[in-house]
Design a protein around this motif. Structure first.
Motif, mmCIF file in Angstrom:
data_model
loop_
_atom_site.group_PDB
_atom_site.id
_atom_site.type_symbol
_atom_site.label_atom_id
_atom_site.label_comp_id
_atom_site.label_asym_id
_atom_site.label_seq_id
_atom_site.Cartn_x
_atom_site.Cartn_y
_atom_site.Cartn_z
ATOM 1 N N GLU A 293 0.823 -1.209 0.000
ATOM 2 C CA GLU A 293 0.000 0.000 0.000
ATOM 3 C C GLU A 293 0.860 1.262 0.000
ATOM 4 O OE1 GLU A 293 -2.212 -0.822 3.458
ATOM 5 O OE2 GLU A 293 -3.607 -2.188 2.458
ATOM 6 N N ALA A 294 1.960 1.234 0.768
ATOM 7 C CA ALA A 294 2.884 2.367 0.773
ATOM 8 C C ALA A 294 3.530 2.539 -0.601
ATOM 9 C CB ALA A 294 3.958 2.176 1.844
ATOM 10 N N GLY A 295 3.875 1.410 -1.247
ATOM 11 C CA GLY A 295 4.434 1.481 -2.592
ATOM 12 C C GLY A 295 3.442 2.047 -3.589
ATOM 13 N N GLN A 296 2.193 1.669 -3.440
ATOM 14 C CA GLN A 296 1.134 2.175 -4.308
ATOM 15 C C GLN A 296 1.035 3.696 -4.181
ATOM 16 O OE1 GLN A 296 -2.265 -0.431 -4.095
ATOM 17 N NE2 GLN A 296 -3.683 1.193 -4.651
ATOM 18 N N PHE A 297 1.013 4.177 -2.954
ATOM 19 C CA PHE A 297 0.939 5.620 -2.702
ATOM 20 C C PHE A 297 2.192 6.323 -3.222
ATOM 21 C CE2 PHE A 297 1.998 9.220 0.074
ATOM 22 C CZ PHE A 297 0.874 10.015 -0.094
ATOM 23 N N THR A 298 3.360 5.731 -2.982
ATOM 24 C CA THR A 298 4.617 6.336 -3.409
ATOM 25 C C THR A 298 4.714 6.440 -4.919
ATOM 26 O OG1 THR A 298 5.732 5.494 -1.437
ATOM 27 C CG2 THR A 298 7.132 6.141 -3.285
ATOM 28 N N ALA A 299 4.313 5.387 -5.622
ATOM 29 C CA ALA A 299 4.336 5.425 -7.086
ATOM 30 C C ALA A 299 3.451 6.550 -7.598
ATOM 31 C CB ALA A 299 3.877 4.084 -7.648
ATOM 32 N N GLY A 300 2.254 6.689 -7.019
ATOM 33 C CA GLY A 300 1.364 7.771 -7.428
ATOM 34 C C GLY A 300 1.951 9.138 -7.132
ATOM 35 N N ALA A 301 2.608 9.268 -5.964
ATOM 36 C CA ALA A 301 3.211 10.555 -5.593
ATOM 37 C C ALA A 301 4.356 10.933 -6.529
ATOM 38 C CB ALA A 301 3.704 10.498 -4.149
ATOM 39 N N LEU A 302 5.172 9.954 -6.910
ATOM 40 C CA LEU A 302 6.266 10.217 -7.850
ATOM 41 C C LEU A 302 5.713 10.627 -9.215
ATOM 42 C CD1 LEU A 302 8.689 7.274 -6.972
ATOM 43 C CD2 LEU A 302 9.106 9.710 -6.589
ATOM 44 N N MET A 303 4.660 9.961 -9.653
ATOM 45 C CA MET A 303 4.033 10.328 -10.924
ATOM 46 C C MET A 303 3.445 11.736 -10.842
ATOM 47 S SD MET A 303 2.153 6.728 -11.919
ATOM 48 C CE MET A 303 3.107 5.209 -12.125
ATOM 49 N N LEU A 304 2.884 12.078 -9.704
ATOM 50 C CA LEU A 304 2.370 13.429 -9.492
ATOM 51 C C LEU A 304 3.486 14.455 -9.608
ATOM 52 C CD1 LEU A 304 0.270 15.542 -8.530
ATOM 53 C CD2 LEU A 304 0.852 14.882 -6.179
ATOM 54 N N ALA A 305 4.636 14.166 -9.008
ATOM 55 C CA ALA A 305 5.762 15.096 -9.060
ATOM 56 C C ALA A 305 6.216 15.331 -10.493
ATOM 57 C CB ALA A 305 6.914 14.557 -8.209
ATOM 58 N N VAL A 306 6.338 14.250 -11.261
ATOM 59 C CA VAL A 306 6.762 14.371 -12.659
ATOM 60 C C VAL A 306 5.745 15.182 -13.460
ATOM 61 C CG1 VAL A 306 7.248 13.105 -14.781
ATOM 62 C CG2 VAL A 306 8.086 12.232 -12.600
ATOM 63 N N GLY A 307 4.478 14.835 -13.312
ATOM 64 C CA GLY A 307 3.441 15.531 -14.064
ATOM 65 C C GLY A 307 3.319 16.992 -13.692
ATOM 66 N N SER A 308 3.446 17.294 -12.403
ATOM 67 C CA SER A 308 3.334 18.687 -11.958
ATOM 68 C C SER A 308 4.438 19.547 -12.552
ATOM 69 C CB SER A 308 3.380 18.750 -10.428
ATOM 70 O OG SER A 308 2.286 18.069 -9.861
ATOM 71 N N VAL A 309 5.670 19.037 -12.515
ATOM 72 C CA VAL A 309 6.798 19.791 -13.063
ATOM 73 C C VAL A 309 6.628 19.989 -14.565
ATOM 74 C CG1 VAL A 309 9.281 19.730 -13.502
ATOM 75 C CG2 VAL A 309 8.408 19.099 -11.254
ATOM 76 N N ALA A 310 6.281 18.911 -15.270
ATOM 77 C CA ALA A 310 6.160 18.988 -16.725
ATOM 78 C C ALA A 310 5.056 19.954 -17.149
ATOM 79 C CB ALA A 310 5.898 17.596 -17.296
ATOM 80 N N LEU A 311 3.896 19.868 -16.500
ATOM 81 C CA LEU A 311 2.785 20.724 -16.890
ATOM 82 C C LEU A 311 3.005 22.164 -16.457
ATOM 83 C CD1 LEU A 311 -0.239 18.352 -16.198
ATOM 84 C CD2 LEU A 311 0.766 18.970 -18.399
ATOM 85 N N THR A 312 3.667 22.375 -15.333
ATOM 86 C CA THR A 312 3.971 23.731 -14.906
ATOM 87 C C THR A 312 4.938 24.393 -15.885
ATOM 88 O OG1 THR A 312 3.624 23.184 -12.571
ATOM 89 C CG2 THR A 312 4.918 25.154 -13.048
#
Length: 351
Positions: A293-312
């Motif tokens: 479950e922690a890995g699931q959350f972490t993977a989503g958080a890392l994807m969020l970081a990548v997407g946020s930087v790219a879209l910003t």
């Protein structure tokens, strides 16, 4: 055409807001001490913090639906709309897939056999599940429709660009590193979930292993597929694979999949961590399941970081190209590109 879209968006937002009412009412009753719909009032009292959290989440869904039809919703910072909608897409989108599959399984294979002990262990009445998940289904479909039409006006460029149109970035190496780590973590999550869905029981609580049935297997299988799809879509975007392809398909897959990993991973971690009752040994959560479950959350958080930087970065570049001019004059039409990303504000007038 725009008038017709506005009518559909308004109707969808209204349905989404109405669909939150039964769930919010039920949660308010539980938070106030009522045990309506509960077979075990003591167990329900132990979930007070979790009920408060889920009540707040549905209030946010209601506010999102309102934002999609009000002028202030177009002026709100993009991140203030995009982040909660991203989480809502992951949570509700998964329900929209899993619940119909579960119902289809019941129609094809018949209802699952449940022992007397399992029925006694069910803490909620049957009508509660129908009310909650029926409401979630209606809420999800309506909210997604309203958001799609809202995004079509505010972020038109994302829907028409090609993968090769994504700008060069000084952070591309970092984005690719984060995306690769996220993909590896998501693959580990997918492997564990697929193992459980296929009949493996190592790492599950003893009671869950005994009661594991079709519904749980469907959820685990859906999570495994989601994790793989989100990882592949993100890698396509950051490594610019197939530059002539439309951006919207991998973007939609990455958006939905990452939101599901982040939302459900975080929710499960909180759900198991906020109960005020101490479970017996048969219900204790093994470390392996918590790790998944922690890995699931972490993977989503890392994807969020990548997407946020790219879209910003994309939004900042579009803003420099647009300059100080408004992209929408009185009586005019939207520019084909919006000048904002998750970190900015729209340069168009609220309309």
């Amino acid at each position: 055409m725009r008038h017709k879209e506005d009518m559909v968006r308004g109707a969808a937002a209204g349905i989404a807001m109405a669909a939150t009412v039964p769930y919010l009412t039920l949660k308010l009753l539980w938070l106030s001490g009522s045990h309506v719909g509960a077979r075990d009032g003591k167990a329900l009292d132990g979930l007070w913090t979790l009920n408060l959290l889920t009540f707040g989440m549905d209030v946010i869904a209601l506010l999102l639906a309102l934002a999609f039809v009000r002028p202030w919703g177009r002026r709100a910072p993009a991140a203030l709309v995009a982040f909660p909608m991203w989480v809502a897409t992951g949570l509700l989108g998964t329900i929209l897939v899993v619940v119909p599959l579960d119902l289809l399984g019941s129609l094809v294979f018949g209802a699952e056999h449940r022992t007397a002990a399992q029925q006694a262990d069910d803490g909620l009445a049957g009508w509660v599940y129908a009310l909650v998940y029926g409401g979630f289904g209606m809420q999800g479909a309506a909210l997604f429709t309203a958001f799609a039409l809202y995004a079509r006006r505010r972020w038109t460029g994302l829907l028409h660009d090609r993968i090769g149109d994504l700008p060069d970035s000084p952070t591309r190496t970092v984005q690719r590193a984060f995306a690769t780590v996220a993909a590896l973590v998501a693959l580990g999550v997918a492997t564990a979930r697929a193992y459980w869905a296929a009949g493996g029981r190592v790492g599950l609580p003893l009671r869950m292993a005994e009661e594991y049935g079709r519904s749980m297997a469907t959820m685990d299988a859906a999570t495994a597929v989601t994790a793989v799809a989100a990882a592949l879509a993100l890698l396509v975007l950051v490594f610019r694979i197939g530059p002539r392809r439309r951006l919207r398909v991998p973007l939609l897959v990455a958006w939905t999949g990452a939101g599901s990993l982040f939302g459900w991973g975080g929710f499960l971690l909180v759900a198991f961590g906020t109960s005020t009752t101490v479970p017996d040994l048969s219900r204790a959560v093994p470390g392996f399941m918590a790790l998944v479950e922690a890995g699931q959350f972490t993977a989503g958080a890392l994807m969020l970081a990548v997407g946020s930087v790219a879209l910003t970065e994309r939004g900042a570049g579009a803003g420099r190209l647009a300059g100080p001019r408004s992209a929408d004059g009185p009586g005019g039409t939207d520019s084909p590109r919006s000048a904002d990303g998750p970190g900015g504000t729209d340069v168009k007038s609220p309309g």
